[in-house]
Write a protein that holds these residues in place. Structure first.
Motif, PDB file in Angstrom:
ATOM      1  N   GLN A 240      -6.299  -7.015   7.501  1.00 16.89           N
ATOM      2  CA  GLN A 240      -7.141  -7.401   8.633  1.00 16.89           C
ATOM      3  C   GLN A 240      -6.296  -7.566   9.898  1.00 16.89           C
ATOM      4  O   GLN A 240      -6.485  -8.481  10.709  1.00 16.89           O
ATOM      5  CB  GLN A 240      -7.926  -8.695   8.348  1.00 16.89           C
ATOM      6  CG  GLN A 240      -8.945  -8.566   7.216  1.00 16.89           C
ATOM      7  CD  GLN A 240      -8.285  -8.538   5.847  1.00 16.89           C
ATOM      8  OE1 GLN A 240      -7.531  -9.448   5.519  1.00 16.89           O
ATOM      9  NE2 GLN A 240      -8.564  -7.519   5.036  1.00 16.89           N
ATOM     10  N   ARG A 241      -5.372  -6.652  10.065  1.00 19.78           N
ATOM     11  CA  ARG A 241      -4.497  -6.634  11.221  1.00 19.78           C
ATOM     12  C   ARG A 241      -4.497  -5.244  11.847  1.00 19.78           C
ATOM     13  O   ARG A 241      -4.875  -4.258  11.204  1.00 19.78           O
ATOM     14  CB  ARG A 241      -3.055  -7.038  10.831  1.00 19.78           C
ATOM     15  CG  ARG A 241      -2.933  -8.518  10.503  1.00 19.78           C
ATOM     16  CD  ARG A 241      -1.610  -8.880   9.845  1.00 19.78           C
ATOM     17  NE  ARG A 241      -0.454  -8.578  10.677  1.00 19.78           N
ATOM     18  CZ  ARG A 241       0.807  -8.855  10.307  1.00 19.78           C
ATOM     19  NH1 ARG A 241       1.056  -9.448   9.146  1.00 19.78           N
ATOM     20  NH2 ARG A 241       1.810  -8.551  11.102  1.00 19.78           N
ATOM     21  N   GLU A 242      -4.071  -5.183  13.093  1.00 24.98           N
ATOM     22  CA  GLU A 242      -4.054  -3.917  13.823  1.00 24.98           C
ATOM     23  C   GLU A 242      -2.662  -3.298  13.905  1.00 24.98           C
ATOM     24  O   GLU A 242      -2.534  -2.115  14.224  1.00 24.98           O
ATOM     25  CB  GLU A 242      -4.592  -4.116  15.244  1.00 24.98           C
ATOM     26  CG  GLU A 242      -6.055  -4.544  15.288  1.00 24.98           C
ATOM     27  CD  GLU A 242      -6.561  -4.725  16.709  1.00 24.98           C
ATOM     28  OE1 GLU A 242      -5.731  -4.587  17.645  1.00 24.98           O
ATOM     29  OE2 GLU A 242      -7.757  -5.005  16.878  1.00 24.98           O
TER      30      GLU A 242
ATOM     31  N   VAL B 269      -2.478   4.681   8.119  1.00 20.37           N
ATOM     32  CA  VAL B 269      -1.792   3.400   8.284  1.00 20.37           C
ATOM     33  C   VAL B 269      -2.705   2.400   8.986  1.00 20.37           C
ATOM     34  O   VAL B 269      -2.834   1.241   8.563  1.00 20.37           O
ATOM     35  CB  VAL B 269      -0.479   3.575   9.076  1.00 20.37           C
ATOM     36  CG1 VAL B 269       0.111   2.215   9.460  1.00 20.37           C
ATOM     37  CG2 VAL B 269       0.527   4.372   8.260  1.00 20.37           C
ATOM     38  N   GLN B 270      -3.366   2.848  10.036  1.00 17.43           N
ATOM     39  CA  GLN B 270      -4.274   1.976  10.771  1.00 17.43           C
ATOM     40  C   GLN B 270      -5.393   1.468   9.864  1.00 17.43           C
ATOM     41  O   GLN B 270      -5.751   0.279   9.901  1.00 17.43           O
ATOM     42  CB  GLN B 270      -4.847   2.731  11.964  1.00 17.43           C
ATOM     43  CG  GLN B 270      -5.663   1.889  12.922  1.00 17.43           C
ATOM     44  CD  GLN B 270      -6.029   2.663  14.175  1.00 17.43           C
ATOM     45  OE1 GLN B 270      -6.221   3.885  14.128  1.00 17.43           O
ATOM     46  NE2 GLN B 270      -6.122   1.976  15.297  1.00 17.43           N
ATOM     47  N   ALA B 271      -5.936   2.365   9.033  1.00 18.47           N
ATOM     48  CA  ALA B 271      -7.005   1.961   8.116  1.00 18.47           C
ATOM     49  C   ALA B 271      -6.498   0.976   7.069  1.00 18.47           C
ATOM     50  O   ALA B 271      -7.185   0.009   6.718  1.00 18.47           O
ATOM     51  CB  ALA B 271      -7.597   3.203   7.443  1.00 18.47           C
TER      52      ALA B 271
ATOM     53  N   SER C 254       0.981  16.660  10.178  1.00 23.96           N
ATOM     54  CA  SER C 254       0.210  15.686   9.399  1.00 23.96           C
ATOM     55  C   SER C 254       0.393  14.255   9.903  1.00 23.96           C
ATOM     56  O   SER C 254      -0.252  13.334   9.392  1.00 23.96           O
ATOM     57  CB  SER C 254       0.629  15.749   7.918  1.00 23.96           C
ATOM     58  OG  SER C 254       1.952  15.218   7.746  1.00 23.96           O
ATOM     59  N   PHE C 255       1.240  14.046  10.909  1.00 23.29           N
ATOM     60  CA  PHE C 255       1.599  12.680  11.296  1.00 23.29           C
ATOM     61  C   PHE C 255       0.440  11.914  11.934  1.00 23.29           C
ATOM     62  O   PHE C 255       0.322  10.704  11.764  1.00 23.29           O
ATOM     63  CB  PHE C 255       2.798  12.684  12.237  1.00 23.29           C
ATOM     64  CG  PHE C 255       4.089  13.125  11.601  1.00 23.29           C
ATOM     65  CD1 PHE C 255       4.201  13.309  10.229  1.00 23.29           C
ATOM     66  CD2 PHE C 255       5.215  13.356  12.375  1.00 23.29           C
ATOM     67  CE1 PHE C 255       5.398  13.713   9.636  1.00 23.29           C
ATOM     68  CE2 PHE C 255       6.417  13.741  11.806  1.00 23.29           C
ATOM     69  CZ  PHE C 255       6.499  13.931  10.438  1.00 23.29           C
ATOM     70  N   ALA C 256      -0.421  12.601  12.677  1.00 24.50           N
ATOM     71  CA  ALA C 256      -1.566  11.910  13.277  1.00 24.50           C
ATOM     72  C   ALA C 256      -2.492  11.381  12.188  1.00 24.50           C
ATOM     73  O   ALA C 256      -2.980  10.237  12.273  1.00 24.50           O
ATOM     74  CB  ALA C 256      -2.313  12.849  14.217  1.00 24.50           C
ATOM     75  N   ASP C 257      -2.721  12.183  11.148  1.00 23.40           N
ATOM     76  CA  ASP C 257      -3.559  11.724  10.036  1.00 23.40           C
ATOM     77  C   ASP C 257      -2.898  10.569   9.299  1.00 23.40           C
ATOM     78  O   ASP C 257      -3.574   9.627   8.866  1.00 23.40           O
ATOM     79  CB  ASP C 257      -3.829  12.878   9.066  1.00 23.40           C
ATOM     80  CG  ASP C 257      -4.791  13.911   9.636  1.00 23.40           C
ATOM     81  OD1 ASP C 257      -5.525  13.583  10.603  1.00 23.40           O
ATOM     82  OD2 ASP C 257      -4.812  15.044   9.126  1.00 23.40           O
ATOM     83  N   PHE C 258      -1.566  10.632   9.154  1.00 25.91           N
ATOM     84  CA  PHE C 258      -0.873   9.537   8.487  1.00 25.91           C
ATOM     85  C   PHE C 258      -0.995   8.248   9.299  1.00 25.91           C
ATOM     86  O   PHE C 258      -1.240   7.166   8.742  1.00 25.91           O
ATOM     87  CB  PHE C 258       0.598   9.889   8.272  1.00 25.91           C
ATOM     88  CG  PHE C 258       1.393   8.785   7.629  1.00 25.91           C
ATOM     89  CD1 PHE C 258       1.263   8.504   6.280  1.00 25.91           C
ATOM     90  CD2 PHE C 258       2.274   8.015   8.388  1.00 25.91           C
ATOM     91  CE1 PHE C 258       1.984   7.481   5.678  1.00 25.91           C
ATOM     92  CE2 PHE C 258       3.006   6.993   7.797  1.00 25.91           C
ATOM     93  CZ  PHE C 258       2.857   6.727   6.443  1.00 25.91           C
TER      94      PHE C 258
ATOM     95  N   VAL D 293       0.857  -1.177   0.000  1.00 27.11           N
ATOM     96  CA  VAL D 293       0.000   0.000   0.000  1.00 27.11           C
ATOM     97  C   VAL D 293       0.892   1.224   0.000  1.00 27.11           C
ATOM     98  O   VAL D 293       1.916   1.255   0.703  1.00 27.11           O
ATOM     99  CB  VAL D 293      -0.920   0.017   1.241  1.00 27.11           C
ATOM    100  CG1 VAL D 293      -1.663   1.345   1.347  1.00 27.11           C
ATOM    101  CG2 VAL D 293      -1.906  -1.143   1.206  1.00 27.11           C
ATOM    102  N   ALA D 294       0.532   2.240  -0.771  1.00 25.36           N
ATOM    103  CA  ALA D 294       1.260   3.509  -0.798  1.00 25.36           C
ATOM    104  C   ALA D 294       0.392   4.602  -0.185  1.00 25.36           C
ATOM    105  O   ALA D 294      -0.778   4.746  -0.548  1.00 25.36           O
ATOM    106  CB  ALA D 294       1.652   3.884  -2.223  1.00 25.36           C
ATOM    107  N   LEU D 295       0.979   5.374   0.732  1.00 27.51           N
ATOM    108  CA  LEU D 295       0.269   6.454   1.408  1.00 27.51           C
ATOM    109  C   LEU D 295       1.072   7.742   1.294  1.00 27.51           C
ATOM    110  O   LEU D 295       2.296   7.731   1.436  1.00 27.51           O
ATOM    111  CB  LEU D 295       0.062   6.114   2.890  1.00 27.51           C
ATOM    112  CG  LEU D 295      -0.718   4.832   3.197  1.00 27.51           C
ATOM    113  CD1 LEU D 295      -0.694   4.570   4.704  1.00 27.51           C
ATOM    114  CD2 LEU D 295      -2.148   4.939   2.697  1.00 27.51           C
ATOM    115  N   GLN D 296       0.385   8.852   1.080  1.00 30.32           N
ATOM    116  CA  GLN D 296       1.058  10.136   0.936  1.00 30.32           C
ATOM    117  C   GLN D 296       1.492  10.668   2.297  1.00 30.32           C
ATOM    118  O   GLN D 296       0.773  10.575   3.292  1.00 30.32           O
ATOM    119  CB  GLN D 296       0.119  11.143   0.265  1.00 30.32           C
ATOM    120  CG  GLN D 296       0.813  12.374  -0.297  1.00 30.32           C
ATOM    121  CD  GLN D 296       1.081  13.448   0.754  1.00 30.32           C
ATOM    122  OE1 GLN D 296       0.348  13.565   1.722  1.00 30.32           O
ATOM    123  NE2 GLN D 296       2.135  14.228   0.570  1.00 30.32           N
TER     124      GLN D 296
END
Length: 263
Positions: A95-97, A86-88, A78-82, A67-70
């Motif tokens: 299907q892991r935490e 990641v959690q999502a 912005s780290f809390a949103d990142f 998965v790639a995330l900006q």
């Protein structure tokens, strides 16, 4: 640095490794080496969505999930949103935490002498290379499995000095000290923290000077015990080896991957 204890990784699950700046250069090479070694990958990219999609496709071609995330590691707000993204991604794709390993690779190079370095350049280096590593790790640690590992990227320039890299090397030196403290404080969770310090590598980093300037390339090769300039595979392979099962007892170490530069 506060950390929330998480559940240990399941033995039969493939490890998930998060690589910042994983869409290009050394980060991409590292992600591919790890995927070939059996890791699933979460990679971050700052602005090159097409490059990140290409990296994901290459990882998937190796039979692993990615998965790639900006993320801009120079903007800590912005780290809390990142971390939420990641959690999502963990929940949706695996299907892991929790994920297992973190490679703090994202960075930029600024070449300027001490008398020519501006405050803006200094502040940018600080935000990306030191503040970014500190606070991104802080935000992601609650999502890491106990027994995981962190690799922070430094530079050979913390051991030897070349004019024009004073500010950059100072940030990397601070990361090396920070890594030892991280190893100490995260030890109770079984998380090992090490540093990989590349020497001069043929990439587009810093404008591609080492790769594209034959004079610079030749000089560095002449000052390296193995007789050549480093390649991305030299670093990606070293990081992947550090995250292999047989290296779990290495902790709080600075490992220079330079081919024996300036011995």
């Amino acid at each position: 640095m506060n950390a929330i204890t998480s559940k240990p990784a399941q033995a039969l699950q493939h490890p998930i490794t998060l690589v910042t700046g994983g869409s290009r250069g050394l980060g991409r090479n590292t992600a591919l080496h790890l995927a070939a070694q059996g890791h699933d990958i979460i990679l971050s990219y700052r602005s090159q969505a097409a490059e990140s999609a290409s990296a994901v496709a290459e990882i998937q071609a190796l039979g692993r999930r990615a998965v790639a995330l900006q993320l801009d590691t120079g903007h800590s707000e912005s780290f809390a949103d990142f971390a939420a993204a990641v959690q999502a991604a963990l929940a949706h794709t695996w299907q892991r935490e929790h994920f297992d390993h973190l490679v703090n690779n994202a960075g930029l190079g600024i070449h300027a002498g001490l008398m020519d370095t501006t405050e803006d350049q200094f502040d940018e280096l600080f935000r990306v290379h030191l503040k970014g590593v500190f606070f991104l790790s802080q935000k992601l640690l609650p999502l890491m499995n106990d027994g995981g590992r962190i690799v922070n990227i430094s530079s050979g320039l913390t051991r030897f000095a070349l004019p024009g890299y004073g500010a950059y090397a100072a940030m990397k030196g601070a990361v090396e000290v920070l890594s030892r403290y991280m190893a100490k404080e995260l030890g109770p969770r079984g998380i090992a923290v090490n540093v990989v310090a590349p020497g001069a590598i043929e990439t587009d980093f810093g404008g591609g000077l080492v790769r594209d300037d034959a004079r610079v390339n030749g000089f560095i090769a002449s000052q390296t015990a193995l007789g050549r300039v480093g390649l991305p595979d030299d670093i990606g392979g070293a990081i992947a080896a550090l995250l292999s099962p047989g290296n779990r007892w290495l902790n709080a170490q600075r490992i220079e991957a330079s081919g024996g530069m300036f011995l």
